[in-house]
Design a protein around this motif. Structure first.
Motif, PDB file in Angstrom:
ATOM      1  N   PRO A  19       0.743  -6.763   6.237  1.00 41.45           N
ATOM      2  CA  PRO A  19       0.948  -6.109   4.934  1.00 41.45           C
ATOM      3  C   PRO A  19       1.985  -4.991   5.044  1.00 41.45           C
ATOM      4  CG  PRO A  19      -1.100  -5.369   5.927  1.00 41.45           C
ATOM      5  CD  PRO A  19      -0.565  -6.435   6.827  1.00 41.45           C
ATOM      6  N   ASP A  20       2.799  -4.870   4.028  1.00 41.59           N
ATOM      7  CA  ASP A  20       3.788  -3.797   3.994  1.00 41.59           C
ATOM      8  C   ASP A  20       3.062  -2.454   3.947  1.00 41.59           C
ATOM      9  OD1 ASP A  20       5.562  -1.845   2.158  1.00 41.59           O
ATOM     10  OD2 ASP A  20       6.862  -3.193   3.320  1.00 41.59           O
ATOM     11  N   PRO A  21       3.405  -1.497   4.807  1.00 38.98           N
ATOM     12  CA  PRO A  21       2.669  -0.215   4.834  1.00 38.98           C
ATOM     13  C   PRO A  21       2.818   0.597   3.551  1.00 38.98           C
ATOM     14  CG  PRO A  21       4.626  -0.127   6.247  1.00 38.98           C
ATOM     15  CD  PRO A  21       4.453  -1.559   5.841  1.00 38.98           C
ATOM     16  N   ASP A  22       3.889   0.348   2.784  1.00 37.92           N
ATOM     17  CA  ASP A  22       4.102   1.120   1.562  1.00 37.92           C
ATOM     18  C   ASP A  22       3.468   0.460   0.345  1.00 37.92           C
ATOM     19  OD1 ASP A  22       5.579   3.036   2.960  1.00 37.92           O
ATOM     20  OD2 ASP A  22       7.417   1.837   2.755  1.00 37.92           O
ATOM     21  N   THR A  23       3.677  -0.860   0.197  1.00 38.27           N
ATOM     22  CA  THR A  23       3.207  -1.557  -1.002  1.00 38.27           C
ATOM     23  C   THR A  23       1.903  -2.315  -0.785  1.00 38.27           C
ATOM     24  OG1 THR A  23       4.463  -3.566  -0.476  1.00 38.27           O
ATOM     25  CG2 THR A  23       5.601  -1.833  -1.720  1.00 38.27           C
TER      26      THR A  23
END
Length: 571
Positions: free
Chosen positions: A83-87
């Motif tokens: 998973p993208d750490p930001d989104t």
């Protein structure tokens, strides 16, 4: 790595819908709500496995499991997801796999315990290994390989540089040591797959050619024998990988390729490029030679579109994709003469003759054919058995030829003249109460051993009477026997017989060189390192290292080929 994003969806307009509705799951006194979070859409074919990243030790010292997945698919790819750490949107961090070739994708994959490697397994028992070299970079590495069906036969090349195996999985495979400076210094790997066939392969033998390049003969369920020559790329790769000197012929092809719908490996005569790594196109004369070969063998492209072929000289054991496509040996001849499936073959010690036998239920069907290797013509047909001949051996001086059969008899043939190529039957004897599965000659050609389903080995000799001088009882039927080579006897002064049994057991028996009737058990291989099914063949390496260590190769119906190192301590 790709930057394609996954899609988070609560429903779909297609016939199959996805719902974001929660599902309550009770485990003991605890309730869990299971919700759809993301749909990871990247694979184009069936997904066969999905595994989580294993727990790893965090900087604080405790164990934690990263949010990371590995998926394996029949589209020939494996994908690492995070998973993208930001989104929080799941993205494919890396994709690995195979491009083109004959592979059919992956059946499964997993992380190593430290998650620095990923291993996939696919059709035909293949393994694929990648090592992590950066944040999202995975590099392929050499891994293990082998047969995925019973292994029927094996043979060392005349110099003992490598061993070849053939089996029910319709492949012939070459295993050789990888000599490198970093530890471990010597590990054995599959370095070539000379024949990928459409029929089960039953037997193989090499020819002694005195420095003219390696040549092998294989027999299969297709009723004919095929003769193959080692290509230049194989010899050069063997020298690079094993650090050995190996003979090759100036006339041998560069490599071989197989038409999409054909069974014959076509020779490739192109010269390598200036960098010595690959070739792109054959000269006009080479192309003419290839066409002549196709016409003679009835081959051609079999109606398929042939891929561009570029042979490569290797410096390390090849990956599975290369083994499947680029390590074939060119086919030199086909031998027609048998009416049923060929199940046994062997060559004379001087390389002038090849003997072959097929399944049979009558004397005519069970006949042995002798082929002259200079012209590949039939020399004679030896009719002596009434049922299938299962193994044959020439004596070390080529004076005698021995065969054993399902008819429970062994037959001994003698050469009719000193330099002749024809043999005559001199003895036919019942060798046991059950089928005779195996036979072999002592290094001095004065004695031979036969192994039977009646759970015994008999030692016969010397000639001309060829009486039984010793009987060795065993708890299981005997399926493989082989004497240690002459150099072994010269060094240690004893005869040693390697024995394989139906339950997978392997043992070694010793006798004084001057008293071959007195045998004692020298060593029995531990069950945890031996076979777990019938031992099909045992083969001593023709030569040993200067340290006095000897190699014995074995193959069996448990899909395995094994190597044992023998150390002899003279009293």
């Amino acid at each position: 790595s790709s930057s394609s994003s996954s899609s988070s969806s609560s429903s779909s307009s297609s016939s199959t819908s996805l719902s974001s509705k929660g599902h309550i799951v009770r485990v003991g006194d605890v309730k869990y709500s299971v919700l759809l979070e993301s749909v990871l859409a990247l694979h184009s074919d069936w997904v066969y496995s999905v595994v989580w990243h294993p727990p790893v030790k965090a900087e604080a010292g405790h164990m934690e499991q990263p949010m990371c997945l590995l998926s394996s698919s029949m589209d020939k790819t494996m994908v690492v997801w995070r998973p993208d750490p930001d989104t929080g949107v799941w993205l494919d961090e890396a994709r690995v796999g195979a491009l083109g070739g004959n592979s059919l994708g992956f059946y499964g994959g997993l992380f190593s315990p430290q998650a620095d490697r990923i291993l996939g397994h696919g059709y035909a028992g293949s393994f694929h290994l990648w090592s992590k070299k950066g944040a999202s970079l995975w590099a392929p590495e050499v891994t293990v390989s082998g047969h995925f069906g019973p292994v029927h036969d094996m043979a060392w090349d005349p110099m003992g540089a490598y061993v070849m195996t053939v089996g029910q999985d319709k492949t012939a495979r070459i295993f050789a040591p990888w000599d490198r400076s970093t530890p471990p210094p010597h590990t054995w790997h599959e370095i070539a797959r000379p024949q990928i066939h459409g029929y089960e392969l039953n037997c193989v033998t090499f020819l002694e050619r005195s420095g003219k390049g390696d040549r092998m003969v294989t027999g299969a369920d297709e009723k004919i024998l095929r003769v193959f020559d080692a290509p230049q790329t194989f010899v050069d790769s063997l020298v690079n990988i094993s650090k050995v000197e190996h003979a090759k012929s100036a006339l041998q092809p560069m490599a071989a390729s197989q038409p999409p719908l054909g069974l014959s490996n076509k020779p490739y005569f192109a010269e390598p490029q200036a960098d010595g790594t690959a070739a792109t196109a054959a000269s006009s004369s080479s192309a003419s030679a290839m066409q002549a070969f196709d016409d003679e063998e009835g081959g051609g492209d079999a109606g398929g579109e042939e891929e561009v072929f570029q042979p490569v000289v290797l410096t390390q054991p090849p990956f599975e994709e290369h083994l499947q496509q680029s390590t074939l040996w060119p086919e030199a001849h086909k031998l027609y003469g048998h009416g049923n499936e060929v199940i046994a073959t062997c060559s004379s010690r001087n390389g002038k003759l090849v003997a072959s036998a097929c399944k049979g239920t009558s004397p005519a069907q069970s006949a042995i054919i002798l082929w002259e290797t200079a012209t590949w013509t039939k020399v004679s047909t030896l009719v002596a058995h009434t049922l299938s001949v299962v193994q044959m051996q020439f004596s070390h001086d080529d004076r005698y030829f021995l065969s054993v059969s399902r008819d429970r008899h062994w037959c001994l043939f003698e050469r009719e003249s000193e330099e002749g190529l024809t043999y005559k039957l001199v003895k036919r004897v019942s060798g046991g109460e059950r089928i005779l599965w195996a036979c072999d000659w002592s290094p001095d050609s004065q004695y031979f051993a036969t192994g039977s389903r009646d759970k015994s080995i008999k030692i016969w000799g010397p000639g001309p009477e060829w009486n039984c001088i010793a009987t060795l009882p065993f708890p299981n039927p005997i399926t493989a026997v082989e004497f240690a080579p002459a150099s072994y006897v010269q060094r240690h002064g004893i005869l040693t017989l390697a024995v394989g049994e139906e339950d997978g057991s392997i043992s070694f028996w010793n006798a004084p060189a001057d008293k071959p009737a007195s045998w004692t058990l020298a060593h029995k291989v531990r069950p945890d390192v031996s076979h777990v099914a019938t031992v099909a063949r045992l083969r001593w390496r023709p030569s040993s290292s200067n340290t006095g260590r000897w190699l014995v190769a074995s193959c069996g119906h448990d899909h395995a080929a094994r190597l044992f190192e023998i150390s002899v301590h003279n009293k």
